[in-house]
Write an enzyme that holds these catalytic residues in place. Structure first.
Site, mmCIF file in Angstrom:
data_model
loop_
_atom_site.group_PDB
_atom_site.id
_atom_site.type_symbol
_atom_site.label_atom_id
_atom_site.label_comp_id
_atom_site.label_asym_id
_atom_site.label_seq_id
_atom_site.Cartn_x
_atom_site.Cartn_y
_atom_site.Cartn_z
ATOM 1 N N ASP A 1 -31.984 -5.894 53.587
ATOM 2 C CA ASP A 1 -32.370 -7.235 53.142
ATOM 3 C C ASP A 1 -31.111 -8.071 52.908
ATOM 4 O O ASP A 1 -30.212 -7.630 52.177
ATOM 5 C CB ASP A 1 -33.147 -7.054 51.817
ATOM 6 N N ASP B 1 -35.366 -28.337 63.234
ATOM 7 C CA ASP B 1 -35.605 -29.789 63.152
ATOM 8 C C ASP B 1 -36.706 -30.110 62.137
ATOM 9 O O ASP B 1 -36.873 -31.264 61.747
ATOM 10 C CB ASP B 1 -35.949 -30.373 64.535
ATOM 11 N N TYR C 1 -42.065 -23.743 54.279
ATOM 12 C CA TYR C 1 -41.065 -23.183 55.206
ATOM 13 C C TYR C 1 -39.917 -24.164 55.403
ATOM 14 O O TYR C 1 -38.754 -23.832 55.184
ATOM 15 C CB TYR C 1 -41.714 -22.844 56.562
ATOM 16 N N ALA D 1 -39.125 -26.716 53.666
ATOM 17 C CA ALA D 1 -38.431 -27.000 52.400
ATOM 18 C C ALA D 1 -37.400 -25.908 52.117
ATOM 19 O O ALA D 1 -36.273 -26.193 51.682
ATOM 20 C CB ALA D 1 -39.439 -27.085 51.249
ATOM 21 N N TYR E 1 -54.935 -26.202 66.884
ATOM 22 C CA TYR E 1 -55.122 -26.960 65.640
ATOM 23 C C TYR E 1 -55.495 -28.416 65.917
ATOM 24 O O TYR E 1 -54.882 -29.071 66.780
ATOM 25 C CB TYR E 1 -53.825 -26.982 64.829
HETATM 26 N N1 LIG Z 1 -38.594 -20.066 66.522
HETATM 27 C C1 LIG Z 1 -38.278 -21.349 66.541
HETATM 28 O O1 LIG Z 1 -38.850 -22.127 67.293
HETATM 29 C C2 LIG Z 1 -37.176 -21.875 65.656
HETATM 30 C C3 LIG Z 1 -36.799 -23.204 65.794
HETATM 31 C C4 LIG Z 1 -35.742 -23.689 65.009
HETATM 32 C C5 LIG Z 1 -35.098 -22.854 64.122
HETATM 33 N N2 LIG Z 1 -35.503 -21.558 63.991
HETATM 34 C C6 LIG Z 1 -34.768 -20.704 63.034
HETATM 35 O O2 LIG Z 1 -34.168 -19.669 63.784
HETATM 36 C C7 LIG Z 1 -34.106 -18.462 63.015
HETATM 37 C C8 LIG Z 1 -34.766 -17.332 63.772
HETATM 38 O O3 LIG Z 1 -36.127 -17.690 64.040
HETATM 39 P P1 LIG Z 1 -37.084 -16.705 64.846
HETATM 40 O O4 LIG Z 1 -38.134 -17.523 65.463
HETATM 41 O O5 LIG Z 1 -36.264 -15.800 65.687
HETATM 42 O O6 LIG Z 1 -37.715 -15.884 63.635
HETATM 43 P P2 LIG Z 1 -38.416 -14.461 63.616
HETATM 44 O O7 LIG Z 1 -39.445 -14.543 62.543
HETATM 45 O O8 LIG Z 1 -38.822 -14.045 64.983
HETATM 46 O O9 LIG Z 1 -37.243 -13.474 63.167
HETATM 47 C C9 LIG Z 1 -36.746 -13.442 61.873
HETATM 48 C C10 LIG Z 1 -36.055 -12.098 61.673
HETATM 49 O O10 LIG Z 1 -35.496 -12.087 60.351
HETATM 50 C C11 LIG Z 1 -35.776 -10.825 59.776
HETATM 51 N N3 LIG Z 1 -35.797 -10.983 58.316
HETATM 52 C C12 LIG Z 1 -36.738 -11.637 57.574
HETATM 53 N N4 LIG Z 1 -36.428 -11.549 56.271
HETATM 54 C C13 LIG Z 1 -35.269 -10.845 56.183
HETATM 55 C C14 LIG Z 1 -34.439 -10.445 55.112
HETATM 56 N N5 LIG Z 1 -34.743 -10.731 53.833
HETATM 57 N N6 LIG Z 1 -33.324 -9.734 55.379
HETATM 58 C C15 LIG Z 1 -33.000 -9.408 56.656
HETATM 59 N N7 LIG Z 1 -33.759 -9.767 57.712
HETATM 60 C C16 LIG Z 1 -34.864 -10.483 57.490
HETATM 61 C C17 LIG Z 1 -37.108 -10.408 60.335
HETATM 62 O O11 LIG Z 1 -37.312 -9.011 60.246
HETATM 63 C C18 LIG Z 1 -36.997 -10.909 61.768
HETATM 64 O O12 LIG Z 1 -36.444 -9.933 62.610
HETATM 65 C C19 LIG Z 1 -34.791 -18.792 61.686
HETATM 66 O O13 LIG Z 1 -33.778 -19.078 60.747
HETATM 67 C C20 LIG Z 1 -35.626 -20.026 61.988
HETATM 68 O O14 LIG Z 1 -35.763 -20.827 60.842
HETATM 69 C C21 LIG Z 1 -36.535 -21.049 64.728
#
Ligand SMILES: NC(=O)c1ccc[n+]([C@@H]2O[C@H](COP(=O)([O-])OP(=O)(O)OC[C@H]3O[C@@H](n4cnc5c(N)ncnc54)[C@H](O)[C@@H]3O)[C@@H](O)[C@H]2O)c1
Length: 346
Positions: A64, A138, A162, A164, A219
């Site tokens: 974590d 964004d 989220y 926020a 949605y």
């Molecule tokens: N998916 C999108 O379209 C998008 C767009 C813009 C920004 N983001 C940002 O990009 C990043 C990655 O997004 P994603 O879509 O790959 O998310 P995801 O949910 O697929 O992956 C998140 C990962 O973080 C890990 N995780 C969660 N809590 C944890 C903790 N406490 N300690 C260690 N690991 C932890 C999870 O196990 C998972 O592998 C995020 O910060 C998200 O806010 C995503």
């Protein structure tokens, strides 16, 4: 023993974007060591990084990011040159149900990483050289009307727990830059799509429901607009910004591919109609579009997001390369394969 030029700590590298980024970096920088820390929540999946287990430049640590002791031990064990911070609770719907995990990981976890990196890099006299790259969204900017785009200077106006929590994390990261002179960068990207995304998100949901012959839930009226960015384009932008941006800079990363959700759904159904005509016959439909089903809108559903990525284009010469239809074809191919392999294993 391999002499690594740089060691990067990637958080959340078993998730969607993080795992694509880890694979991209291992391939592109043979002299880097990548340490991937991931808690493996419901959203993390080691299959996303399968094949890397025995790679000499790769280490996986399950844990974590909010666990201070663990993070400190990683900084003691490895000479971490940079952090690329993806780990987050990332699903808006879940944050509306219960925001606790979002505050824990997205805010507290970010603070623990910042604090530990700061202490380690300060001790080594390299606080302004080593880099902390925070991955954001964004969604922190709120929602747009019919016109306009978010720029890097748009005030944060998050509309759900989220976004926020992500806006809170961004502010913390900025504050470490201002207060301690830490070398931070923040990137805020639009909606990503591509292989390895969790099945709860829009595009995998469409594909999996279609293949199963289940209703494809949309949605509200389906007219919410998102800008779509192919995940590999995002990874390339992060690489460029991580290596070339000035300390303290913020960049928006967009796909210049605004589409209503319903348009994306219909495009995917069209791709599936051609790619999986056999499956269409099995479920007794002429087109997967017949499965589209409108459901009650999400609470606080932002109407439109669009990011202006001119700064990134002009300063660092990046632009999204993948055209949406093409990227969707590759994505659909990947999920069809996954769906079939899951079906076989059951
Ligand atoms: N998916 C999108 O379209 C998008 C767009 C813009 C920004 N983001 C940002 O990009 C990043 C990655 O997004 P994603 O879509 O790959 O998310 P995801 O949910 O697929 O992956 C998140 C990962 O973080 C890990 N995780 C969660 N809590 C944890 C903790 N406490 N300690 C260690 N690991 C932890 C999870 O196990 C998972 O592998 C995020 O910060 C998200 O806010 C995503």
């Amino acid at each position: 023993m391999i002499k690594h030029n740089k060691t990067l700590l990637v958080t959340g590298g078993a998730g969607f974007i993080g795992s694509n980024f880890v694979a991209y970096m291992i391939d592109k920088y043979p002299d880097y060591q990548i340490i991937n820390i991931d808690k493996l929540t419901y959203a993390g999946n080691l299959e996303n990084v399968s094949g890397l287990e025995n790679h000499p430049n790769y280490e996986f640590i399950q844990g974590d990011i909010a666990d201070q002791e663990l993070i400190e031990s990683i900084f003691t064990m490895y000479d971490v040159w940079g952090v690329v911070h993806f780990a987050a609770e990332s699903h808006v719907d879940r944050s509306i149900e219960d925001a606790a995990a979002f505050i824990h990981t997205n805010i507290l976890g970010t603070q623990v990483l910042l604090q530990t990196a700061k202490m380690d890099w300060e001790r080594k006299g390299e606080l302004s050289q080593r880099r902390f790259h925070h991955i954001s969204t964004d969604e922190v900017y709120g929602s747009l009307g019919e016109d306009g785009m978010f720029s890097e200077n748009t005030p944060y106006d998050p509309r759900n727990p989220y976004s926020a929590s992500k806006a809170g994390a961004n502010l913390l990261v900025k504050s470490f830059g201002y207060t301690y002179g830490m070398n931070i960068v923040i990137t805020s990207s639009s909606n990503n799509y591509g292989p390895r995304q969790h099945e709860e998100k829009l595009i995998p949901t469409i594909i999996f429901n279609a293949l199963a012959g289940n209703p494809i839930p949309i949605y509200g009226d389906g007219k919410n607009i998102r800008d779509w960015l192919y995940v590999m384009d995002h990874c390339k932008a992060i690489d460029l910004i991580f290596h070339q941006a000035e300390a303290g800079e913020i960049f928006n990363i967009g796909g210049r591919s605004e589409k209503m959700n319903i348009e994306v759904v219909k495009t995917i159904c069209g791709i599936l109609d051609e790619m999986e005509s056999g499956r269409l016959a099995e479920i007794n439909k002429n087109s997967f579009t017949e499965l589209i089903s409108f459901t009650k809108d999400r609470l606080g559903h932002d109407r439109r997001y669009a990011v202006d990525d001119s700064k990134l284009r002009q300063k660092l010469g990046w632009r999204a390369e993948e055209e949406l239809k093409n990227g969707l074809i590759k994505t659909v191919e990947w999920y069809v394969k996954r769906w079939k392999s899951l079906a076989e294993s059951h």
